[in-house]
Write an enzyme that holds these catalytic residues in place. Structure first.
Site, PDB file in Angstrom:
ATOM      1  N   ASP A   1       0.858  -1.179   0.000  1.00  0.00           N
ATOM      2  CA  ASP A   1       0.000   0.000   0.000  1.00  0.00           C
ATOM      3  C   ASP A   1       0.901   1.239   0.000  1.00  0.00           C
ATOM      4  O   ASP A   1       2.060   1.172   0.401  1.00  0.00           O
ATOM      5  CB  ASP A   1      -0.868  -0.047   1.257  1.00  0.00           C
ATOM      6  CG  ASP A   1      -1.604   1.242   1.484  1.00  0.00           C
ATOM      7  OD1 ASP A   1      -2.305   1.698   0.563  1.00  0.00           O
ATOM      8  OD2 ASP A   1      -1.455   1.813   2.586  1.00  0.00           O
TER       9      ASP A   1
ATOM     10  N   ASP B   1      -0.109   5.094   0.821  1.00  0.00           N
ATOM     11  CA  ASP B   1      -0.291   6.111   1.864  1.00  0.00           C
ATOM     12  C   ASP B   1      -0.416   5.471   3.247  1.00  0.00           C
ATOM     13  O   ASP B   1      -1.276   4.622   3.475  1.00  0.00           O
ATOM     14  CB  ASP B   1      -1.530   6.958   1.562  1.00  0.00           C
ATOM     15  CG  ASP B   1      -1.439   7.610   0.174  1.00  0.00           C
ATOM     16  OD1 ASP B   1      -0.312   7.877  -0.278  1.00  0.00           O
ATOM     17  OD2 ASP B   1      -2.493   7.839  -0.445  1.00  0.00           O
TER      18      ASP B   1
HETATM   19 MG   LIG Z   1      -2.903   3.216   3.355  1.00  0.00          MG
END
Ligand SMILES: [Mg+2]
Ligand SMILES: [Zn+2]
Length: 191
Positions: free
Chosen positions: A12, A14
């Site tokens: 992932d 962010d």
């Molecule tokens: Mg995230």
């Protein structure tokens, strides 16, 4: 001809690779965690594909353009390259069912926890999802791991600390660790 890999580590973006800052609408707001380069370099050296998988509904909502997203990823690639690390592919979902931008306000098969971005890596690199890993700070990332039969690692950075305290019913990670360097260490021990 693209390189082939048996396994991938899906990361992932962010709150996992870089700081969670809400909708990231400018490349100069990218703030990479201090351990990210070492974590990704270790995965590179282990011979696994490192593939970013990110939901970017800000595109469907009209908060920023694809050019901005590309800038963000160029900035990340530059920071990583300076530390002799790299991400093999930057995949993102630009969709959201409530989005107002033409063509993007749709139900798609690539918004996590749906598996579309993982399937793209299967096509591009030949990776086996069942021997791969997903690392993220939200339960949707673990949901993606479950959807494709990969191992799921929740990190406590970003929303992870909050998410750990609010697990959805029936959902659990293979491990929960403080950050991406701890995730990388765990993955290397479980290859
Ligand atoms: Mg995230
Ligand atoms: Zn999508």
């Amino acid at each position: 001809m693209t390189e082939r890999f048996e396994r991938a580590v899906f990361l992932d973006r962010d709150g996992t690779i870089i700081e969670e800052v809400g909708y990231l609408d400018r490349a100069d707001r990218v703030s990479i965690f201090p351990w990210t380069i070492a974590a990704i370099q270790a995965l590179n050296r282990a011979g696994v594909a490192v593939v970013m998988v990110s939901n970017q509904s800000g595109l469907a909502r009209g908060f920023f353009s694809e050019a901005v997203v590309d800038d963000v990823h160029r900035r990340m690639a530059g920071l990583l390259a300076a530390g002799d690390a790299h991400i093999d592919a930057y995949y993102y979902c630009p969709h959201h069912p409530d989005g107002k931008v033409a063509g993007l306000g749709v139900v798609c098969d690539c918004r996590k926890p749906a598996r579309g971005l993982v399937d793209r890596a299967v096509a591009e690199f030949g990776v086996d999802p069942a021997r791969s890993f997903v690392v993220g700070d939200r339960w949707v990332d673990i949901g993606l791991a479950r959807a494709v039969g990969a191992k799921g690692v929740l990190v406590r950075t970003g929303y992870g600390d909050l998410e750990e305290r609010n697990p959805p019913r029936g959902m659990n990670a293979d491990t929960i660790v403080d950050n991406l360097i701890a995730a990388s260490t765990w993955i290397l021990a479980h290859l």
